[in-house]
Design a protein around this motif. Structure first.
Motif, short mmCIF file in Angstrom:
data_model
loop_
_atom_site.label_atom_id
_atom_site.label_comp_id
_atom_site.label_asym_id
_atom_site.label_seq_id
_atom_site.Cartn_x
_atom_site.Cartn_y
_atom_site.Cartn_z
N PHE A 127 0.97 -1.24 -0.02
CA PHE A 127 -0.11 -0.07 0.03
C PHE A 127 0.86 1.42 -0.06
O PHE A 127 1.03 1.91 -1.06
N TYR A 164 -10.42 3.20 -0.23
CA TYR A 164 -11.02 3.81 -1.64
C TYR A 164 -12.36 3.47 -1.77
O TYR A 164 -12.90 3.90 -2.94
N PHE A 201 -4.33 -0.70 -7.66
CA PHE A 201 -4.80 -1.64 -6.69
C PHE A 201 -6.18 -2.20 -7.18
O PHE A 201 -6.39 -3.51 -6.82
N ALA A 242 -5.24 4.28 -7.25
CA ALA A 242 -6.30 3.39 -7.16
C ALA A 242 -6.22 2.34 -8.26
O ALA A 242 -6.88 1.28 -8.26
N PHE A 256 -8.08 -2.03 1.22
CA PHE A 256 -8.28 -1.36 0.12
C PHE A 256 -9.71 -0.82 -0.03
O PHE A 256 -10.02 0.33 -0.51
#
Length: 724
Positions: free
Chosen positions: A463, A562, A498, A495, A558
């Motif tokens: 991350f 997000y 991920f 973003a 995550f």
């Protein structure tokens, strides 16, 4: 990255997952692979194989999915123990599917998926006046909060969504903590015959010239615990050298046998390479009479004694009091703790001198930090693949290749996460080795320590490492100047990476978990090279909590971070958690064997990681709102952070002590019940033989299973058409 590149990655991973899931449904029906996909059931009963050809063996079927779906938590607990139930509940807490939303009540990411995708996502997409393209040609940045204009009034919608997600997460987290705490209390009361409640592990025993460690222990506890002391058992040193000597003795005994005795007493196997029928022989298992026997002679016992012992008490409460008391004026001597379960003991670490443990912990901390620093390099390389424009400036010779549309989509949507995953597969074994070197006295403690290390590594390198490395490519000089500016700008921009990481690492890892590629290779080696078709000779696996728990929690991070910044990631997490729910339940039921339990002690790790994810989500959102010049929305996040921390402190005071110690009230009630029923004498007789340091590590089919693994012979009949 454009949406088409993300869809390319989703298509590739979906195709791979469908193929592997279908292949698994076929391979699990083959008699040759029963030991790979039903190791837990084979470990409990002897199987009957039938090699008759049946057509349905080669047709994919969803029967395993239905079985995993219909299995209750009670069946999961009976097979995998309370730890398996906690792991499944961790996935349920993060579950996203709307169907499961109806069945299992509300879950946090279900609410996040609904609120953020229907409220926040449209506001992000229409946040700025700009030229619109077709949806597949749009860049993924237009779906993030970065596309919202500064000072926009619609940032209040993001703040409202943040409050909804946080409050629902705290409420559901409280319910889960309360429910699992009740399960743990029930686990205590059901473990009446657990010998660890009567046993105290004593380390740092003072050395004496006049008497052995055994005599010192007997004298000390007879003097200070005369009314409750029962007996003791010294722990002996048994290193790798002693193991080699023991194995060499077995080889010598086999070589002394006559050819006839060798043929009768050994398991002859045919080599698939040279084709001979008796090219080598398998060493026989230890005889039953050798089990529990020490490899040392009587004269060497004192030399082999370590400064550790197992002390048995007459009651559970007496053992609890002794384990929690300071035994001497010197805190570095006579160190006592409740002993792990017999199957959970890690004997080699018990022999480590107690005074060296703090040195080992410091050394492991330094080594872990060095490993984190080393992995910054591959993380930076993967981020370079995401930023094609910057990569082409650094390496001009790639311009021609990356101009092709298919190659650019593959490079940005698939390769970065694949490269990172390859490097990340090396981390859990290394962290497990580090946890072993720390000196954990139990196998479960070693895995819990490794889980925390792997989780911290994933959070920092996967991350924060990707956020920092993405910023390094763009502006190295500003990284350490303004942390808020860094979080507010770099987190939304990463973003897209991920999303592809969830696709590749999440979906593909579940497919590999189902297929068990390592077990398949070993099975093929046994069948075609060693020509051995006896499935009972293969080892069994325990559930890899140190790899799977950090993975689930990382994806939860995550989802939290997000959910309001880039809600497009939530549907991909929805699919991952839904598949994980089915896959892991199937693996717990069929593949992994439970040899020991911790009583659900993984849940505090889950709770703390979830609180960290929530606070990080709120801090990043506050920084983003400030960057977007919405000071009122940014200031409204501060009370939310304070409430989350207060909630965590309440849970820490209310529930966490139950996962650290055994309540004395429960132990006293069990002691009184056993005394009234006259069972204490029988329990005392079994205590002296419950902990056996020197015994055969290979368990035959006739050996007893742990108490929670209940299966009868007639319940299992392995044949080509059986799906269990």
């Amino acid at each position: 990255m454009k949406l088409a590149a993300l869809l390319t990655s989703a298509g590739i991973n979906t195709a791979v997952s469908v193929v592997l899931f279908s292949l698994y449904s076929v391979l699990r029906k083959q008699p040759s692979f029963v030991n790979v996909y039903f190791g837990a059931k084979i470990a409990q009963v002897r199987s009957r194989q039938q090699d008759a050809f049946r057509f349905d063996r080669f047709v994919p079927s969803p029967s395993w999915i239905l079985k995993a779906w219909e299995t209750s938590d009670e069946e999961i607990c009976a097979t995998g123990g309370l730890d398996a139930v906690v792991f499944v509940r961790m996935i349920v807490f993060s579950k996203l599917t709307l169907l499961l939303l109806i069945v299992d009540s509300f879950r946090i990411f279900s609410i996040a998926a609904i609120v953020c995708n229907f409220l926040v996502l449209p506001l992000n997409y229409f946040g700025k006046e700009m030229q619109r393209h077709q949806i597949p040609a749009e860049t993924l940045e237009v779906f993030t909060i970065a596309n919202v204009e500064e000072g926009s009034r619609w940032l209040w919608a993001h703040c409202l969504a943040l409050y909804l997600v946080s409050c629902c997460a705290c409420f559901l987290l409280y319910l889960e903590y309360k429910s699992i705490s009740r399960m743990r209390l029930a686990y205590f009361t059901s473990s009446v015959s657990n010998p660890s409640y009567f046993t105290v592990l004593v380390r740092a025993i003072p050395w004496s010239r006049e008497e052995s460690y055994s005599g010192t222990v007997a004298r000390f506890f007879t003097n200070f615990y005369a009314s409750s002391f029962l007996s003791h058992q010294i722990v002996y040193r048994s290193g790798s050298v002693q193991k080699l000597v023991t194995d060499a003795g077995k080889v010598c005994k086999m070589l002394k046998l006559t050819p006839r005795e060798l043929h009768i007493g050994s398991n002859s196997m045919r080599c698939g390479l040279c084709g001979t029928t008796a090219s080598f022989s398998m060493l026989p298992m230890d005889a039953e009479g050798d089990k529990g026997r020490s490899d040392f002679g009587g004269s060497d016992l004192r030399k082999k004694e370590s400064a550790a012992a197992l002390v048995f008490f007459r009651t559970r409460y007496a053992a609890l009091v002794a384990s929690q008391s300071l035994q001497s004026r010197n805190p570095m001597s006579w160190v006592t703790n409740l002993s792990p379960e017999p199957g959970d003991m890690y004997w080699s670490n018990i022999c480590v001198p107690y005074r060296l443990l703090w040195i080992r912990k410091v050394a492991i901390l330094v080594a872990s930090m060095a490993l984190v620093a080393f992995f910054i390099v591959p993380v930076s390389l993967t981020q370079g693949l995401v930023h094609l424009d910057k990569l082409q400036k650094t390496f001009p010779f790639l311009k021609g290749v990356l101009k092709r549309k298919a190659m650019s989509q593959l490079a940005t949507g698939y390769l970065p996460s694949v490269v990172l995953i390859i490097f990340m597969y090396m981390v859990p074994p290394i962290m497990l080795l580090f946890s072993t070197l720390e000196g954990s006295t139990s196998r479960s403690g070693r895995k819990r320590s490794a889980s925390i290390k792997v989780l911290c590594f994933f959070i920092w390198n996967v991350f924060f490492g990707n956020i920092l490395s993405g910023s390094v490519i763009e502006r190295f000089s500003k990284i350490f100047k303004d942390v808020n500016y860094l979080l507010a700008t770099a987190v939304p921009s990463t973003a897209t990476f991920f999303m592809t990481y969830v696709l590749t690492s999440g979906w593909a890892s579940l497919s590999c978990e189902l297929m068990q590629p390592f077990g398949l290779l070993c099975n093929l080696f046994y069948i075609f090279i060693l020509r051995n078709k006896d499935v009972t000779t293969y080892g069994t696996l325990t559930f890899p909590y140190h790899t799977e728990v950090p993975r689930i929690l990382l994806f939860g991070l995550f989802g939290f971070v997000y959910s309001t910044l880039s809600p497009l990631i939530l549907p991909f997490l929805l699919v991952y958690f839904s598949l994980a729910y089915l896959v892991y339940r199937n693996q717990i039921l069929n593949v992994y064997v439970t040899k020991y339990q911790t009583g659900g002690t993984y849940w505090p790790i889950v709770h703390n990681a979830t609180i960290f994810s929530m606070v990080l989500m709120q801090v990043i959102a506050m920084a983003v709102f400030g960057l977007k010049k919405s000071t009122v929305a940014s200031s409204f996040v501060i009370p939310l952070i304070i409430m989350t921390l207060l909630f965590n402190e309440y849970c820490r005071q209310r529930f966490q002590p139950l996962f650290m110690q055994v309540p004395a009230q429960i132990l006293i009630e069990m002691d009184r019940q056993d005394e009234q029923n006259g069972k204490m004498k029988e329990i005392h007789q079994k205590l002296t033989t419950s902990y056996t340091q020197f015994k055969s590590k290979s368990r035959t089919l006739g050996d007893p299973m742990p108490p929670n693994n209940n299966c009868r012979l007639e319940d299992l009949e392995i044949n080509p058409g059986s799906n269990f």
